[in-house]
Motif scaffolding. Structure first.
Motif, PDB file in Angstrom:
ATOM      1  N   ALA B 571      34.657  35.655  35.597  1.00 26.16           N
ATOM      2  CA  ALA B 571      35.543  36.714  36.100  1.00 26.16           C
ATOM      3  C   ALA B 571      35.775  36.581  37.606  1.00 26.16           C
ATOM      4  CB  ALA B 571      34.931  38.072  35.787  1.00 26.16           C
ATOM      5  N   VAL B 572      34.969  35.718  38.259  1.00 23.79           N
ATOM      6  CA  VAL B 572      35.018  35.641  39.726  1.00 23.79           C
ATOM      7  C   VAL B 572      36.416  35.303  40.272  1.00 23.79           C
ATOM      8  CG1 VAL B 572      34.128  34.387  41.751  1.00 23.79           C
ATOM      9  CG2 VAL B 572      32.559  35.199  40.008  1.00 23.79           C
ATOM     10  N   PRO B 573      37.093  34.248  39.745  1.00 22.60           N
ATOM     11  CA  PRO B 573      38.403  33.923  40.331  1.00 22.60           C
ATOM     12  C   PRO B 573      39.379  35.101  40.280  1.00 22.60           C
ATOM     13  CG  PRO B 573      37.675  32.181  38.841  1.00 22.60           C
ATOM     14  CD  PRO B 573      36.710  33.291  38.699  1.00 22.60           C
ATOM     15  N   LYS B 574      39.394  35.820  39.148  1.00 25.42           N
ATOM     16  CA  LYS B 574      40.321  36.960  39.031  1.00 25.42           C
ATOM     17  C   LYS B 574      39.979  38.037  40.063  1.00 25.42           C
ATOM     18  CE  LYS B 574      41.835  36.835  34.226  1.00 25.42           C
ATOM     19  NZ  LYS B 574      41.794  37.466  32.925  1.00 25.42           N
ATOM     20  N   LEU B 575      38.676  38.284  40.216  1.00 24.41           N
ATOM     21  CA  LEU B 575      38.259  39.324  41.158  1.00 24.41           C
ATOM     22  C   LEU B 575      38.541  38.904  42.595  1.00 24.41           C
ATOM     23  CD1 LEU B 575      34.945  40.341  39.402  1.00 24.41           C
ATOM     24  CD2 LEU B 575      36.925  41.800  39.718  1.00 24.41           C
ATOM     25  N   GLU B 576      38.328  37.611  42.872  1.00 24.91           N
ATOM     26  CA  GLU B 576      38.606  37.123  44.234  1.00 24.91           C
ATOM     27  C   GLU B 576      40.097  37.184  44.543  1.00 24.91           C
ATOM     28  OE1 GLU B 576      34.952  34.359  45.698  1.00 24.91           O
ATOM     29  OE2 GLU B 576      36.615  33.306  44.739  1.00 24.91           O
TER      30      GLU B 576
END
Lengths: 481, 601
Positions: B571-576
């Motif tokens: 989920a990190v790329p979407k959150l970043e």
């Protein structure tokens, strides 16, 4: 470009919050551009802040021993979060493109280089002094000394037993004139007396507590008296001879509040080149008299074997903007070390340094520099602390034969059987350390080097020491901070 | 050097400085010292100097007394500074050391100082500092051993417990002497922790200490010591002795100890408790006891009590209610027992349930039946099967126990087939029958949705252990929950591979989000989606963040921040990508959580 890590950035940050905020800037993608100079000695970028225009921040590694951080933001923290964010962006592998150094940065770099050059040139030239202004200042200082003398004599007339928190505050109000008379050191000395009559929270001392402070109060009055006498003599000499430089043989100039410029120390020949220093102990405390936090580092000068101290003053009002010092566990390689005038443990300062790991040879060197003859050290300490203006708690490295106990009291003994009692009494600003002796491996209590702080108990008339660290052939075991 | 006279001078100077220099002029005590000083001065010039300074003070007037006194005090102080005693006479003994192994002393002051303050001061926010330092491994440092030991007395019990449970075990047995030295048997909280820790570290070597604690200790210390007694004859005598205590808590602790034993004295003491006023204190220890002898005592007393119920006139309400209560408590002692003798007894009672149910009073036969079903549900397979098979005959009050018994003894398929029809009930007419069916439906939903994960004995009101059923539920329960659009049930039963449930949850989330202003509304739904690994969990969280930003719900954002580290790492790329699009306040609230997720191993 030197390799930098997140630990490097945290150490450079004035506090943990600044580092956290810097990291957040990268996450928030506030950096509009990230660049480095062609020679890789400069990182720079534009960071969007609360202002209309983005800030131009940079980290200049032209002199790796003293990295220069610049930013167009109005923050008083150095380095600011934008410069720290720039470093985080670099460490995290964000792409830094090679670009022409912006004009304003290049100008600043040129100016800095020119300044260094000029400094170098100026250091060769004799410094010109405005004698009229200096004489005027000294006259004001002499008037301040008169005022201090009057206050001191009034205090003696009033009697220590008649002092209370209210009168202590009144005296402090009057002592503000000393600050105006360019005598901040004298003002702090007076506060050292008045602070004895109230606790940190402003409460008055109880009768029982008061009994314990009378001897200390009497000592402080003697100190003020000597400060008046020696200060007046010193200032009068300087007034009579305008060419006379600030005194470096004794600490009187510092007692009066002389803020030594590095240039002045260099002019006075108080500079050592290419010195290696190892921190032996560290302490950080709240100096209520000076109204500031003080970070004290205790260092062994590996060239001279002298134990010297670093002092970082963080006034309450500016505490957010001044970086606090911290424990240091490596060897500091200092190209130019300035040594303040002083007694057994002079204050030192430097502008840039490079760190390297401590090796066993370094520990062996410290052990060789320790004093093995306690009787000689005791004689030296007594001779030193009898001076009213001397540092009453000098620090030494003692090579001991063993640490043991007599009737439950810890004692350190040298080869000749000369002993010194160990204590934590009278060191309220440092963590206790004597109890740690029973928690250490047995081998650490035989034939090692103990770093100690001396203390003379005025009521019991005992000269004892507080253990700070033990230096073994392979490392330094810290007992305080 | 004639130090005594100098010391006298110092004392007089100190006295005058305290009183004020106005009194120094002509001071006769000081005057008396001039002659001996002058005499000493013939040998040592410094004394002559002191004599002159004393003379000056004595002869001073109001204008000069302060300065003269200061001159004298400075001179005497300077001399005394050179006379400090240094050594200590006597035999130098070695210091008894406890080797912890050379712990690291590389913790920097920026970490160590706040940690020392957190361990030794009071105020809020300290637990976080301590936990953070523990995670960093900072406690492996001898400088922190004593402060950590002192923290056992911390007024904030969470800190004291954390130090006791997590930090002190790092130091092992080496801290025993320190713990023993600080232990005060008359003390309370901190000393109870200290005693518990000593007994945990050195159970064998602490026998004498336990005895001493039982004899001299405070109530709390005694209870702690009793907890550590075993089954030896010596311990048994101690436990029996503690039953005489006036304190209920101490007697309860002694009964807990006695219930671990099979010895005759112990059994007799338990019997006495069950027949006396301490029956309520005895129930819990006896229920935990696996001793057949203890069980037999309970069965004997319970049978007597039951038979007594049938023989009594039901009008004697007060006495009668007491008797029923006693019977209920004795039944409670049989919980979680599946042996033959217990089974025979409870089945026998069950056969007489009609007669038992007919008993009337403040505490009635219905209570007995409810307790009996509850005990059977936790008992042998046969008793569980018996109540499960007659599920239709029970009222809604017993239904949760009956359903639990069925889940324990039947296959998931059979449980579904027998009990799912209750779920399909549609509430309509307000009839007695309708109310009962609705209550049974609610009982099943409650059981399935886990809201009854923690249950309590309705006799002793004691918390019962959490039930973990070994058999999974039949997958059709989720189908039915989706079909019935029972959101509560779907949330509990949801699986990431169930497309209908996923769609249902996504729709429910969408609908809730539209109405939401603060984040309270969709908190449970989002938690479920993240927990079950719902494919749309990240997108839903992002939508939720945007909603909270839209309505400026700081609470909602904070709560959502806490859930971020529970997402999968992808989920990190979407959150970043989301962070830069948010207002700065929101980024400040959330970026740390995104970093946590990024650093998650």
């Amino acid at each position: 470009m030197p390799s930098i890590t997140e630990q490097f950035i945290e150490a450079a940050a004035p506090n943990m919050d600044a580092a956290k905020n810097g990291r957040a800037l990268v996450l928030k993608k506030q950096f509009q551009s990230l660049h480095q100079s062609a020679d890789e000695s400069l990182l720079f970028g534009l960071c969007q802040g609360s202002g209309k225009e983005p800030y131009l921040c940079s980290a200049d590694f032209a002199a790796p021993e003293s990295v220069v951080y610049r930013c167009s933001c109005p923050s008083r923290q150095f380095p600011c979060k934008h410069s720290l964010g720039l470093l985080y962006a670099y460490v995290q592998g964000n792409p830094f493109t090679v670009a022409e150094v912006p004009e304003q940065l290049a100008a600043k770099r040129d100016k800095a280089a020119a300044r260094v050059e000029k400094k170098k040139e100026e250091s060769d030239k004799p410094k010109t002094v405005n004698k009229t202004a200096l004489a005027k200042k000294i006259k004001v200082q002499l008037e301040g000394i008169d005022h201090l003398e009057k206050l001191t004599l009034d205090l003696v007339r009033l009697g220590i037993g008649n002092m209370n928190a209210k009168s202590a505050h009144e005296i402090e109000e009057q002592a503000k004139q000393l600050g105006n008379a360019y005598l901040p050191g004298a003002q702090a000395a007076l506060h050292n007396y008045t602070k004895l009559f109230y606790l940190e929270r402003g409460e008055e001392e109880s009768a029982k507590q008061r009994e314990t402070i009378y001897s200390e109060a009497l000592d402080q009055l003697g100190r003020l008296h000597s400060l008046v006498k020696q200060g007046r003599a010193y200032l009068t000499r300087r007034l009579e001879d305008a060419d006379l430089k600030p005194e470096t043989e004794t600490g009187i100039a510092a007692w009066l509040g002389q803020a030594w410029q590095l240039r002045e120390l260099k002019d006075a020949g108080l500079v050592q080149n290419h010195v290696e220093l190892i921190q032996l102990a560290f302490n950080s405390y709240d100096d209520v008299a000076r109204k500031e936090f003080v970070d004290n580092g205790v260092w062994m000068n590996m060239a001279t074997g002298k134990i010297q101290i670093t002092q970082n003053f963080r006034p309450y009002k500016a505490v957010k903007h001044i970086k606090s010092d911290d424990s240091f566990f490596e060897v500091a390689q200092v190209p130019e070390l300035c040594v303040y005038p002083g007694g057994v443990n002079p204050r030192i300062r430097w502008e840039g340094m490079i760190a390297r790991a401590i090796k066993n040879d370094d520990c062996e060197r410290i052990r060789n520099l320790g004093k093995a003859d306690f009787a000689a050290v005791i004689k030296e300490v007594k001779s030193h602390i009898k001076g009213p203006l001397a540092d009453k708690q000098p620090i030494y490295a003692l090579n001991f034969s063993r640490i043991g106990q007599v009737n439950g009291n810890p004692v350190i003994e040298d080869k000749q059987g000369e002993r010194l009692a160990l204590t934590d009494e009278g060191f309220h600003d440092e963590p206790t350390s004597c109890h740690l002796l029973s928690l250490l491996p047995r081998a650490l209590l035989d034939h090692q080097t103990l770093i100690v702080r001396f203390q003379h108990d005025l009521d019991q008339r005992l000269l004892r020491v507080k253990p700070l660290s033990i230096v073994t052939p392979s490392g330094i075991v810290r007992l305080t901070l | 050097m004639s130090i005594p006279v100098l010391t006298q001078v110092y004392d007089e100077v100190r006295r005058l400085s305290i009183a004020g220099s106005a009194l120094a002029s002509g001071d006769f005590r000081l005057k008396k010292l001039v002659a001996p000083l002058e005499q000493a001065g013939q040998k040592s010039p410094v004394f002559a100097k002191v004599a002159q300074a004393v003379q000056k003070v004595v002869e001073s007037n109001d204008a000069t007394s302060s300065e003269s006194l200061l001159e004298l005090s400075t001179l005497v102080n300077a001399i005394l500074y050179t006379q400090g005693q240094t050594g200590i006479d006597g035999k130098l003994e070695p210091i008894e050391t406890v080797d912890f192994g050379l712990q690291t002393t590389q913790t920097p002051a920026r970490v160590l100082k706040p940690l020392l303050e957190a361990l030794t001061s009071v105020g809020s926010g300290r637990l976080e500092v301590i936990k953070d330092a523990f995670e960093r491994g900072a406690f492996l440092d001898q400088r922190l051993i004593k402060p950590a030991l002192l923290a056992l007395d911390d007024p904030h019990s969470e800190i004291a417990d954390f130090v006791s449970d997590r930090v002190l075990p790092l130091y092992g047995k080496s801290i025993l002497p320190e713990l023993q030295a600080k232990l005060d048997l008359k003390g309370r909280s901190g000393h109870v922790r200290r005693l518990a820790f000593i007994l945990r570290l050195d159970p064998e070597g602490s026998r004498e200490l336990i005895k001493q604690a039982l004899e001299e200790g405070s109530k709390e210390i005694k209870i702690q010591a009793i907890e550590c007694l075993g089954e030896s004859p010596e311990d048994l005598i101690c436990l029996l002795d503690q039953l005489k205590s006036k304190s209920k808590d101490i007697r309860a602790a002694a009964l807990r100890g006695l219930a671990k034993s099979d010895r005759q004295d112990a059994i007799a003491a338990l019997r006495s408790a069950l027949t006396g006023d301490d029956i309520e204190l005895a129930v819990s220890p006896i229920r935990r006891s696996r001793s057949p002898l203890v069980r037999d005592v309970v069965l004997e007393l319970a049978a007597n009590e039951r038979d007594g119920l049938f023989g009594r006139k039901q009008k004697e309400t007060k006495e009668f209610s007491k008797q029923i209560k006693r019977f209920l408590l004795l039944l409670e002692c049989l919980r979680d027992r599946d042996d033959m003798r217990t089974e025979t007894f409870v089945m026998d009672c069950f056969e007489q349930r009609d007669a038992l149910t007919a008993i009337k009073g403040d505490v009635s036969g219905k209570d007995i039946q409810q307790q009996l079903v509850s005990i059977m549900a936790s008992g042998s397979k046969r008793s569980q099967e018996t109540i499960a098979a007659s599920h239709m005959s029970f009222s809604d009050q017993q239904f949760i126990d009956v359903f639990a018994a069925a889940r324990r003894v039947w296959s998931p398929k059979k449980v579904y087939e027998e009990f799912s029809p209750y779920l399909k009930f549609e509430s309509g007419k307000k009839t007695k029958k309708g109310d009962a069916s609705a209550a049974k439906q609610a009982a099943i939903v409650e059981s399935l949705s886990g809201s009854l994960r923690q249950s309590y004995s309705h006799v002793t009101h004691e918390q019962l252990p959490v039930e973990n059923f070994s058999e999974p539920l039949d997958p059709r329960w989720l189908d039915m929950a989706v079909e019935l659009k029972n959101l509560e049930l779907v949330q509990f039963l949801a699986r990431s591979d169930h497309s209908a449930a996923n769609a249902f949850l996504a729709d429910a989330f969408e609908a809730t989000l539209k109405k939401s202003r603060t984040g309270y509304e969709f908190a449970d739904l989002l938690t479920t989606m993240i927990h079950v690994g719902h494919p749309g969990a990240t997108d839903s969280l992002i939508a939720a963040i945007n909603t909270c930003v839209k309505f400026a719900s700081t609470f909602g954002l904070k709560w959502l921040g806490h859930t971020i580290p529970k997402l999968p790492k992808d989920a990190v790329p979407k959150l970043e990508a989301l962070l830069p699009t948010l207002p700065k306040d929101a980024i400040d609230l959330l970026h740390d959580y995104v970093t946590q997720l990024k650093n998650k191993s």
